[in-house]
Each structure stands twice: as C-alpha cells, then as structure tokens.
Design a protein around this motif. Structure first.
Motif, PDB file in Angstrom:
ATOM      1  N   LYS A 268       0.546   6.450  -2.773  1.00 37.36           N
ATOM      2  CA  LYS A 268      -0.030   6.976  -4.007  1.00 37.36           C
ATOM      3  C   LYS A 268      -1.496   6.575  -4.023  1.00 37.36           C
ATOM      4  O   LYS A 268      -1.886   5.638  -3.306  1.00 37.36           O
TER       5      LYS A 268
ATOM      6  N   ASP B 119       0.854  -1.176   0.000  1.00 41.68           N
ATOM      7  CA  ASP B 119       0.000   0.000   0.000  1.00 41.68           C
ATOM      8  C   ASP B 119       0.890   1.226   0.000  1.00 41.68           C
ATOM      9  O   ASP B 119       1.296   1.729   1.031  1.00 41.68           O
ATOM     10  N   GLN B 120       1.199   1.683  -1.208  1.00 38.56           N
ATOM     11  CA  GLN B 120       2.183   2.744  -1.353  1.00 38.56           C
ATOM     12  C   GLN B 120       1.563   4.125  -1.160  1.00 38.56           C
ATOM     13  O   GLN B 120       0.338   4.274  -1.178  1.00 38.56           O
TER      14      GLN B 120
ATOM     15  N   GLU C 181      -4.796   5.091  -5.903  1.00 41.53           N
ATOM     16  CA  GLU C 181      -5.355   4.374  -7.037  1.00 41.53           C
ATOM     17  C   GLU C 181      -6.664   5.071  -7.403  1.00 41.53           C
ATOM     18  O   GLU C 181      -7.201   5.833  -6.605  1.00 41.53           O
ATOM     19  N   PRO C 182      -7.210   4.788  -8.602  1.00 38.49           N
ATOM     20  CA  PRO C 182      -8.455   5.465  -8.980  1.00 38.49           C
ATOM     21  C   PRO C 182      -9.539   5.267  -7.916  1.00 38.49           C
ATOM     22  O   PRO C 182      -9.759   4.145  -7.455  1.00 38.49           O
ATOM     23  N   LEU C 183     -10.176   6.347  -7.540  1.00 35.83           N
ATOM     24  CA  LEU C 183     -11.302   6.345  -6.593  1.00 35.83           C
ATOM     25  C   LEU C 183     -10.928   5.883  -5.187  1.00 35.83           C
ATOM     26  O   LEU C 183     -11.808   5.579  -4.381  1.00 35.83           O
TER      27      LEU C 183
ATOM     28  N   MET D  86     -12.642  11.723  -0.996  1.00 33.14           N
ATOM     29  CA  MET D  86     -12.262  11.190  -2.311  1.00 33.14           C
ATOM     30  C   MET D  86     -10.902  11.700  -2.745  1.00 33.14           C
ATOM     31  O   MET D  86     -10.655  12.901  -2.739  1.00 33.14           O
TER      32      MET D  86
END
Lengths: 243, 218
Positions: A35, A32-33, A37-39, A49
């Motif tokens: 960054k 779990d970096q 992910e989408p959404l 969000m």
C-alpha cells in the motif's frame, strides 16, 4: 540419565538463542506492505509519485467552492470584500459553531496571530513593517502593512492577495486554508490598529497607562512627537528595529 | 582396560558446562541489544538527500516556523512535506544561482517531485497520527529531538514500540502546554514540579492515551 537431560537442555538453549539472533536481522513483509503511504515513491507512474495530482476541473466531494467571498476574498462584483463571511467561518473553524459572536472574533484573532507568525513573519516581520528575516537575506521588501493604502484596504483585499499572490509573493492558498486566510486578515487589521490608533479612541485604562509610560521615558516620547505623527501612537518603526 | 578419556577431557567437560550456559545467555543478550541498537532502528543515522536541507539554518537561524512547510501537521495523520513551490517562495530570489539548489529548481522547472529519503519511517502496520498529538500538547521536539540543531536531518529517537508506550503509559512526563508544542527550547520552569504540572495538563486536556493493540495497529 542426568547428563542426558542436561545435554538436551543445552541443545535447546543454543538452538533458541541462534533463532533469536536470526530474528533481529529479519525484516517482516508487513513492515512494508503493498500500500502507499502519503507521498511514497512508486515505480508505476512516470514521475515516480504514488500521490496523484487532481485532474483539472475535478471537484472532490465536499470541496465545491460556492462561497466565492470565503475562498477568494472578492465579492460578487469582483472587488475586495469589506465584510467577513462570518457564517462560513463559524461553520469551518472547529468548535466555533456554538460560540457567541464575540468569542468567534477572539478565536479568529488568536488563530490569525499564530498563522501570521507561521506564514507571514518571514518577510513581513512580526509587526508588519516588511523587514522580516527573508527580506534581510535579500528578498524584495514588501510594503509595510501600515502604509495608508493598506490601512484603508478592506479585509477581503488581504485574503485575495494571500489567495492569488501579489508581485513577488506567491499564492499562499496551497499552504493556508481559506478560514485561516480570513483569520490572518483579521489579525493584520488588529496589527494596523495597534500601530495607528488615536490616543483619544483608546479605552480610558490604556490611555492612562500610556500616559504613565510617557512620564517614565520622556526622551522616548519626545522622539515620537518629532516624527510628525501628531496624535497617533506609532511604535512601528521602533519595534521592528529590535527584531 | 584402558581409559576412554584422557585427563584433559575433565577440563573440557567442565569448560563445556560453563560455555553451555554462558554462550546462550551471551547470545541472547547480544540479540536483545542489537535489536534495540541503531543498527536495527536507524536512530541517529543521517540519510543522504538530493539537497542537503538544513533544519538548523531554516528554523533556528531564520526563524521559520515548523508549520510553514509541514502544513498538515495539525489536521492530518501525515505532517506533510512541502511541495517544491514552497521552497521557491523564497528561493526564486534567494540563492537562486546556487548549484546546491539546482535539484530544487530542476524540480520546479520540470514539474518533477524531489525524491527525498524518508528519515522517520514507521512500519506500515503502525497508524501514527500527528494531529492528535499536536492537539493534546505533545511537542515536535518530544519525538523528533532538537531538529532546530540538525544541519542534516536524522531520527533522534528509536521509534520502537517500547518508546511509544513510555509516553502512552505516563503522558504526564511528556505533555506540555498546547501553546508550546512548536517551541523547540521549551521546558518547565525551575520553580515548578514538572510531574505535578504534567498531571494537571493531562487532566485539563483530557488526555487518555490507550495502550491497547488497536490504538496503533489495525
């Protein structure tokens, strides 16, 4: 000497297996970096969000909508376009650039068929008579695509309805790309033709096979005749009944 | 001189030899097994969701296409999760007073996203792309299992690297005609050899899946 080696080997083996057991339970940081992910959820923004909505009136690069006909279905005068924006469609549909006009239409209809199946059939049903499953579950019934007003509507009209919504139908612009909306319009026109073509206008082959089908099922043909469609080949009501 | 060890020490020494071999081996095998078990992979685990959305009802019963909600599956890495507006296309009229759907309506009213719990969550170092798999004839069902029979969503496969490689190394066993990717009940007819047909598709679709590290890891 011998026992000593055995002893060390056993200790190593035990230590190794104990380590392996630990390895199964750990969850690496790279899993779990830092960054999104989408959404993905984010604690940074108030509504949770990570994906941010566009600020009003911003135009992402490559999304300038100069081609009004393509994006809205309306021509410069604001009325539904009667002509397909063929050049824009060829440009936007992958692989369509090198196609002949005939191939492009084939691709458009094929694409329209699958998109119609995805987005329209829930209410409009596969034939377009407006008795889809969602309507059967209580949604307001849309008009049949085969009624006279809609049969005489230009393709841009359907594109515009898909883009902006109509009555109880929401806008489908967020779900269906503009080129796909035109593809669906083309397929709707093909559907309309399929239900309301004059026998004399069909290619000789089809007229022949229609005649054969009529001979095989005389009772069925008589029913069609009494519906008052005259020469028109109209199976719409029958087919939707089977759905 | 008295004996240092009693007679019982013999049995202890012998059994320690056996345990010394069996215990590490047993631990090792248990570790391997645990690593591939749902405990680690979450395979088959149903996560609690804000709304008990049923894929079974919406697809198998109502016949709604996967692509109606997962709109970007053909063109992007992410298959797409529907915005609340998509739910409201129908639910503004259907089940509009249902208490179960209140979180959906609240989301629509307040312009707040519904916070779903992600079921298929790959590690961040895996760069999976939906679009290429759909374009090359990998069906939804191949990786997601019988979603049309899931009243509550769960992860049907392990999603472990070994599982990815099973297909990347032998795509002919899993590929299907492109027209059938969304068909949840599709299988090769009994009159054909699935492996032969698969090989033909691999040829026809020019499927060349790599199994190098950088194919999926960047």
């Amino acid at each position: 000497m011998r026992t000593e080696t055995k002893h060390t080997a056993a200790v190593y083996a035990l230590a190794l297996s104990a380590l392996l057991l630990l390895a199964t339970a750990c969850r690496q940081d790279m899993h779990d970096q830092a960054k999104y992910e989408p959404l993905e959820a984010s604690s940074f923004y108030a509504n949770g969000m990570a994906s941010r909505p566009l600020i009003a009136n911003t135009v992402p690069r490559g999304f300038l909508r100069e081609d009004t006909v393509l994006f809205t279905g309306l021509d410069a005068a604001g009325s539904p376009a009667a002509i397909y924006p063929q050049a824009s469609l060829a440009e936007r549909i992958p692989g369509a650039g090198e196609m002949s006009e005939k191939e492009l239409w084939g691709l458009l209809l094929k694409r329209g068929e699958t998109r119609y199946g995805m987005f329209c059939t829930p209410c409009h049903d596969p034939v377009g008579t407006g008795r889809g499953m969602i309507v059967q579950r209580g949604f307001k019934s849309p008009p049949s695509l085969h009624e006279e007003r809609l049969r005489e509507s230009p393709p841009g009209y359907f594109v515009n309805v898909m883009t902006e919504g109509f009555g109880q139908m929401s806008s489908y612009a967020p779900l269906v790309s503009p080129e796909d909306r035109w593809a669906i319009a083309a397929y709707i026109q093909a559907l309309q033709l399929s239900q309301h073509v004059r026998l004399a206008e069909l290619p000789a082959e089809l007229v022949h096979s229609f005649g054969e089908a009529q001979n095989e099922a005389p009772a069925d043909a008589a029913e069609h005749g009494s519906e008052g469609h005259g020469e028109e080949v109209s199976h719409g009501a029958d087919q939707s009944g089977e759905i | 001189m008295a004996q240092i060890f009693s007679r019982g020490a013999n049995a202890f020494a012998r059994s320690s030899l056996v345990i010394g071999l069996l215990l590490p081996a047993g631990l090792f095998l248990t570790a391997l097994k645990l690593d591939r078990s749902p405990l680690q992979t979450d395979q088959g685990v149903v996560l609690a969701q804000p709304v008990p959305f049923s894929h079974d009802h919406h697809t198998a019963v109502l016949g709604i296409h996967c692509g109606y909600c997962h709109t970007s599956v053909e063109k992007s890495a992410f298959a797409g999760l529907p915005p609340t507006e998509t739910c409201m296309n129908c639910h503004k009229q259907i089940w509009k007073d249902s208490p179960t759907l209140e979180p959906v309506r609240a989301s629509f009213r307040n312009n707040e996203p519904i916070q779903w719990n992600r079921v298929h969550d790959l590690p961040d170092y895996v760069y999976f792309n939906h679009s290429i798999h759909i374009a090359k004839g990998v069906g939804c069902e191949t990786c997601h299992g019988p979603v049309n029979e899931m009243p509550l969503m769960y992860q049907a496969k392990s999603l472990q690297m070994q599982w990815c490689l099973d297909c990347h190394r032998a795509p002919e066993k899993f590929v299907r005609p492109k027209d059938e990717v969304y068909n949840m009940d599709w299988e090769w007819g009994s009159d054909v050899d699935p492996l032969e047909e698969g090989k033909k598709l691999v040829e026809a679709y020019d499927i060349r899946p790599q199994d190098t590290c950088s194919t999926c890891h960047r």
